[in-house]
Design a protein around this motif. Structure first.
Motif, mmCIF file in Angstrom:
data_model
loop_
_atom_site.group_PDB
_atom_site.id
_atom_site.type_symbol
_atom_site.label_atom_id
_atom_site.label_comp_id
_atom_site.label_asym_id
_atom_site.label_seq_id
_atom_site.Cartn_x
_atom_site.Cartn_y
_atom_site.Cartn_z
ATOM 1 N N ASP A 76 -26.199 -37.986 6.177
ATOM 2 C CA ASP A 76 -26.419 -36.715 6.888
ATOM 3 C C ASP A 76 -27.504 -36.853 7.958
ATOM 4 O OD1 ASP A 76 -24.591 -35.580 5.128
ATOM 5 O OD2 ASP A 76 -26.104 -34.578 3.900
ATOM 6 N N VAL A 100 -21.749 -29.773 7.439
ATOM 7 C CA VAL A 100 -21.888 -30.601 6.236
ATOM 8 C C VAL A 100 -21.675 -29.767 4.971
ATOM 9 C CG1 VAL A 100 -23.398 -32.387 7.204
ATOM 10 C CG2 VAL A 100 -24.385 -30.288 6.306
ATOM 11 N N PHE A 104 -25.308 -28.634 -2.626
ATOM 12 C CA PHE A 104 -25.427 -27.476 -3.530
ATOM 13 C C PHE A 104 -24.109 -26.793 -3.858
ATOM 14 C CE2 PHE A 104 -29.572 -27.844 -1.365
ATOM 15 C CZ PHE A 104 -30.344 -28.129 -2.487
ATOM 16 N N ILE A 193 -34.676 -30.182 3.503
ATOM 17 C CA ILE A 193 -33.842 -31.093 2.723
ATOM 18 C C ILE A 193 -34.770 -31.845 1.762
ATOM 19 C CG2 ILE A 193 -32.082 -31.344 4.518
ATOM 20 C CD1 ILE A 193 -33.344 -34.123 5.125
ATOM 21 N N ARG A 212 -34.163 -27.124 7.451
ATOM 22 C CA ARG A 212 -32.858 -26.673 7.938
ATOM 23 C C ARG A 212 -32.952 -25.187 8.283
ATOM 24 N NH1 ARG A 212 -27.421 -27.263 6.159
ATOM 25 N NH2 ARG A 212 -27.325 -27.566 8.386
ATOM 26 N N HIS A 215 -29.006 -20.452 6.463
ATOM 27 C CA HIS A 215 -27.550 -20.482 6.615
ATOM 28 C C HIS A 215 -26.851 -20.021 5.346
ATOM 29 C CE1 HIS A 215 -28.859 -24.357 4.978
ATOM 30 N NE2 HIS A 215 -27.763 -24.266 4.233
ATOM 31 N N VAL A 245 -29.853 -32.529 9.617
ATOM 32 C CA VAL A 245 -28.546 -33.121 9.289
ATOM 33 C C VAL A 245 -27.518 -32.873 10.397
ATOM 34 C CG1 VAL A 245 -28.989 -33.010 6.819
ATOM 35 C CG2 VAL A 245 -27.784 -31.121 7.901
HETATM 36 C C1 BEZ Z 1 -27.496 -27.849 2.671
HETATM 37 O O1 BEZ Z 1 -27.341 -27.131 3.623
HETATM 38 O O2 BEZ Z 1 -27.383 -27.327 1.571
HETATM 39 C C2 BEZ Z 1 -27.822 -29.296 2.865
HETATM 40 C C3 BEZ Z 1 -27.032 -30.050 3.681
HETATM 41 C C4 BEZ Z 1 -27.311 -31.397 3.853
HETATM 42 C C5 BEZ Z 1 -28.380 -31.964 3.221
HETATM 43 C C6 BEZ Z 1 -29.192 -31.195 2.392
HETATM 44 C C7 BEZ Z 1 -28.916 -29.849 2.221
#
Ligand code: BEZ
Ligand code: FE
Length: 289
Positions: A76, A100, A104, A193, A212, A215, A245
């Motif tokens: 990622d 991605v 989770f 992350i 991140r 979202h 990512v």
């Molecule tokens: C997430 O959005 O849950 C996620 C996506 C990639 C790596 C870690 C978390």
């Protein structure tokens, strides 16, 4: 007898795999050898650096378990997950883009009726989401199975919150005759992350951020259509420009509209998801990892 040096060893390795019966394996491994040897030459890789790389990959593997996949996280943050998706799952009819999957997603999630509250016990800004699933001609897709999952306001998923029995902020919904699904929850927050493993080590070395943007994950499966594994990103999140990512896309931005009704204040999100028919040449890939 082989008698090789740095100018002849690459050809020798390529020759050694040239007769591999499986043509795809031969193609991929030949490219791996060419690119890896080029990399070693380009940077003049030193023995201690190669040993450090082997140690890094060894420790990355040792961190992997049914609950954690450090190699996927590595893919990622190197942009490989999103590159593979971009090449395999081109949208030709304006279909919703993938992002991605992340670590989770859970198969053991409850199914909810439209309008259900997925997080009645979590504190934070209340959220109402209305999604519509249509085909590439704008016709509603009824009976689509829609998985949603997201973090709480502090950026924690249910599996990381002590005291949650079962699940929260996740569920499976099915679209109605108008292709619509709705649910209530709490507005998700931005979160980092995992930074406590080898990927975190690498990110700190590269001075890259871990956060991140906030979202909501959405995965849509419907007969005859390519699955969509995606996310809606809060369009005013300050981390949008540096998603570690590389999963953000303009088409996946969503406005979280402040709203008030009889029950008080909440944020409202609406989004239309477009499914593309499964085609034989693009396959049924959906970017899942
Ligand atoms: C997430 O959005 O849950 C996620 C996506 C990639 C790596 C870690 C978390
Ligand atoms: Fe997430």
């Amino acid at each position: 007898m082989l008698d090789l040096d740095d100018t002849t060893i690459t050809t020798a390795v390529l020759d050694a795999i040239a007769d591999t019966a499986d043509p795809r394996l031969r193609e991929i491994m030949s490219a791996v050898v060419r690119h890896a040897h080029d990399l070693v030459r380009e940077v003049g890789l030193r023995e201690e650096e190669w040993a450090a790389a082997v140690d890094f990959l060894t420790r990355t593997g040792q961190l992997c378990s049914p609950r954690r996949q450090e190699f996927i996280l590595l893919s990622d943050v190197l942009g490989i997950t999103m590159l593979v998706d971009a090449l395999q799952n081109r949208r030709t009819f304006g279909g919703s883009e993938n992002s991605v999957l992340g670590p989770f997603f859970r198969e053991d999630r409850p199914e909810f009726a439209s309008g259900a509250d997925l997080a009645p016990d979590r504190s934070g800004i209340r959220l109402q989401v209305r999604g519509q699933v249509v085909n590439h001609r704008g016709v509603p897709v009824a009976g689509a199975r829609v998985d949603v999952w997201h973090s709480d306001a502090d950026g924690h998923y249910d599996s990381d919150i002590p005291g949650i029995e079962g699940s929260a902020m996740r569920g499976l919904l099915v679209t109605d005759v108008d292709g619509v699904f709705t649910f209530r929850s709490v507005a998700p927050g931005a979160y980092p992350i995992p930074g406590d493993g080898t990927v975190g080590e690498l990110m700190r070395g590269l001075e890259r951020p871990l956060m991140r943007p906030a979202h909501i994950h959405v995965r849509i499966v419907a007969d005859g259509f390519a699955p969509v594994t995606t996310m809606l990103f809060r369009d005013d999140d300050p981390h949008l420009d540096a998603d570690p990512v590389f999963g953000t896309k303009k088409s996946l931005l969503a406005r979280f509209v402040p709203t008030v009704d009889d029950e008080g204040e909440f944020e409202r999100v609406e989004h239309r998801f477009v499914l593309e028919p499964v085609t034989t040449d693009s396959g049924e890939g959906d970017g899942r990892r």
